[in-house]
Design an enzyme around this catalytic site. Structure first.
Site, PDB file in Angstrom:
ATOM      1  N   ASP A  67       0.875  -1.213   0.071  1.00  0.00           N
ATOM      2  CA  ASP A  67       0.028  -0.024  -0.092  1.00  0.00           C
ATOM      3  C   ASP A  67       0.972   1.182  -0.129  1.00  0.00           C
ATOM      4  O   ASP A  67       2.076   1.384   0.242  1.00  0.00           O
ATOM      5  CB  ASP A  67      -0.992   0.126   1.229  1.00  0.00           C
ATOM      6  CG  ASP A  67      -0.249  -0.356   2.504  1.00  0.00           C
ATOM      7  OD1 ASP A  67       0.898  -0.291   2.658  1.00  0.00           O
ATOM      8  OD2 ASP A  67      -0.847  -1.030   3.353  1.00  0.00           O
ATOM      9  N   ASN A 136      -7.454  -3.579  14.308  1.00  0.00           N
ATOM     10  CA  ASN A 136      -8.833  -3.779  14.163  1.00  0.00           C
ATOM     11  C   ASN A 136      -8.840  -4.905  12.940  1.00  0.00           C
ATOM     12  O   ASN A 136     -10.173  -5.131  12.439  1.00  0.00           O
ATOM     13  CB  ASN A 136      -9.558  -2.590  13.471  1.00  0.00           C
ATOM     14  CG  ASN A 136      -8.865  -2.029  12.204  1.00  0.00           C
ATOM     15  OD1 ASN A 136      -7.816  -2.617  11.668  1.00  0.00           O
ATOM     16  ND2 ASN A 136      -9.163  -0.856  11.585  1.00  0.00           N
ATOM     17  N   HIS A 138      -7.312  -5.314  10.215  1.00  0.00           N
ATOM     18  CA  HIS A 138      -6.912  -4.918   8.802  1.00  0.00           C
ATOM     19  C   HIS A 138      -5.724  -5.620   8.310  1.00  0.00           C
ATOM     20  O   HIS A 138      -4.968  -5.725   9.235  1.00  0.00           O
ATOM     21  CB  HIS A 138      -6.977  -3.476   8.558  1.00  0.00           C
ATOM     22  CG  HIS A 138      -5.631  -2.606   8.946  1.00  0.00           C
ATOM     23  ND1 HIS A 138      -5.830  -1.283   9.252  1.00  0.00           N
ATOM     24  CD2 HIS A 138      -4.483  -3.122   9.180  1.00  0.00           C
ATOM     25  CE1 HIS A 138      -4.563  -0.791   9.692  1.00  0.00           C
ATOM     26  NE2 HIS A 138      -3.731  -2.027   9.625  1.00  0.00           N
ATOM     27  N   GLU A 143      -9.632  -2.170   5.676  1.00  0.00           N
ATOM     28  CA  GLU A 143     -10.443  -1.824   6.763  1.00  0.00           C
ATOM     29  C   GLU A 143     -11.769  -2.971   6.927  1.00  0.00           C
ATOM     30  O   GLU A 143     -12.088  -3.452   5.914  1.00  0.00           O
ATOM     31  CB  GLU A 143     -10.730  -0.471   6.886  1.00  0.00           C
ATOM     32  CG  GLU A 143      -9.669   0.564   6.988  1.00  0.00           C
ATOM     33  CD  GLU A 143      -8.849   0.472   7.920  1.00  0.00           C
ATOM     34  OE1 GLU A 143      -8.495  -0.503   8.776  1.00  0.00           O
ATOM     35  OE2 GLU A 143      -8.027   1.741   8.050  1.00  0.00           O
TER      36      GLU A 143
HETATM   37  P1  PGA Z   1       2.151  -2.034  12.728  1.00  0.00           P
HETATM   38  O1  PGA Z   1       0.848  -2.362  11.716  1.00  0.00           O
HETATM   39  O2  PGA Z   1       3.162  -3.129  12.001  1.00  0.00           O
HETATM   40  O3  PGA Z   1       2.855  -0.781  12.598  1.00  0.00           O
HETATM   41  O4  PGA Z   1       1.784  -2.580  13.958  1.00  0.00           O
HETATM   42  C1  PGA Z   1       0.607  -3.209  11.090  1.00  0.00           C
HETATM   43  C2  PGA Z   1      -0.830  -2.789  10.253  1.00  0.00           C
HETATM   44  O5  PGA Z   1      -1.375  -2.001  10.651  1.00  0.00           O
HETATM   45  O6  PGA Z   1      -0.854  -3.755   9.324  1.00  0.00           O
END
Ligand code: PGA
Length: 245
Positions: A67, A136, A138, A143
Site C-alpha cells: 500500500d 482492528n 486490517h 479495513e
Molecule cells: P504495525 O502495523 O506493524 O505498525 O503494528 C500493522 C498494520 O497495521 O498492518
C-alpha cells in the site's frame, strides 16, 4: 494456518528474516510482497545485515508493496516509498525497476490501481506476501467491512488506523485520509503468506483471527481460507493462546 511462537520481537524478526532469506536462496527470481509499519522493521534490519555479511542477492528479486498513502509522493518522508528505502531498499542490491509500490500521487488514481494489478500479474504473481496485522484486523489497508473480492483499490482509512499511524507523523492530522491498497483478493492470490504479529496490543486481534469464522467484519479472518499461511507471533501477542505448532 501454521503458528510459530517467538520468544520476543527480536526472535520474531530473526525467524521472519531467515524465512525470507531461505526463500530467496531457493528461488533467486522470487516475487515478494512487502509490508510497512512497525512490525516488519526488525525483519528488514536482519535482511540488511545478512546482505552485508553473507551477500544474499536481490538482483533478480521483484517486490510489490501492499500500500501507499494517497497524496504523498515517493520522496515524501512519510510515504511508504521512503519507509522502504530507509529500512530495506537503500542497503540491498534490489534494482529500482524491480521494486513496486502504488503511486500515491498518480493523476488517475483508479487507473493506477488497475495498472498495479497488471504489474503483479505480469511478474507471475506474488510468491510470498509479508503481512502485519492491524489491531482492528486490517491487512494492508483493507479495513473492516472490505469485501473479500476486492483488488487493488482506494480506501478511506479508519480513524483507529490513522490514530495508530500518527506516531510516524509530526501531527495526527497530517496522516492522510486515503490510501491505495492491494485488495483482499489480491493478497489471497499470493502463493504463500507470512503474517507477523508482535506485542500485547495485537493480542486481541490475533485471538480473533485464530478463533473466529471468516467474515468481512474482520479482514484478516480471510486468511483461514488460504492454503499456505505462516503466522510468526511473539509471546506477548500470543500470551496464553495455544499454538498448534
Ligand atoms: P504495525 O502495523 O506493524 O505498525 O503494528 C500493522 C498494520 O497495521 O498492518
Amino acid at each position: 494456518m501454521r503458528v510459530i511462537e517467538a520468544e520476543d520481537y527480536q526472535e520474531l524478526s530473526n525467524l521472519a528474516a531467515d524465512y525470507f532469506i531461505n526463500k530467496i536462496k531457493e528461488n533467486p527470481e522470487i516475487t515478494l510482497g512487502l509490508a510497512t509499519g512497525g512490525t516488519p522493521k526488525g525483519t528488514y534490519k536482519k535482511m540488511v545485515e545478512d546482505h552485508a555479511k553473507h551477500g544474499t542477492s536481490y538482483r533478480r528479486v521483484t517486490t510489490f508493496n501492499l500500500d501507499e498513502y494517497v497524496g504523498l509522493g515517493s520522496d515524501h518522508p512519510n510515504s511508504y516509498h521512503q519507509f522502504m528505502e530507509t529500512h530495506l531498499f537503500k542497503d540491498i542490491d534490489l534494482p529500482s525497476t524491480q521494486k513496486h509500490l502504488p503511486n500515491g500521487i498518480a493523476l488517475d488514481i483508479n487507473k493506477e490501481c488497475i495498472e498495479y494489478e497488471q504489474a503483479i500479474e505480469r511478474s507471475g504473481g506474488i510468491d510470498v506476501q509479508l503481512l502485519g496485522l492491524g489491531s482492528n484486523g486490517h491487512i494492508g489497508f483493507n479495513e473492516p467491512g472490505t469485501a473479500f473480492e476486492t483488488r487493488t483499490h482506494v480506501v478511506e482509512l479508519a480513524p483507529s488506523t490513522r490514530q495508530a499511524n500518527a506516531r510516524f507523523f509530526n501531527h495526527a492530522d497530517e496522516v492522510p485520509q486515503r490510501a491505495i491498497t492491494m485488495g483482499i483478493s489480491t493478497i489471497m492470490q499470493s502463493k504463500e503468506i507470512v503474517l507477523l504479529v508482535s506485542g500485547e496490543s495485537k493480542h486481541h486481534a490475533l485471538k480473533e483471527l485464530l478463533i473466529r469464522q471468516s467474515d468481512e467484519g474482520f479482514p484478516a479472518s480471510v486468511l483461514t481460507k488460504h492454503p499456505h499461511v505462516t503466522i510468526i507471533a511473539d509471546r506477548s501477542a500470543l500470551s496464553g493462546i495455544p499454538v498448534n505448532g
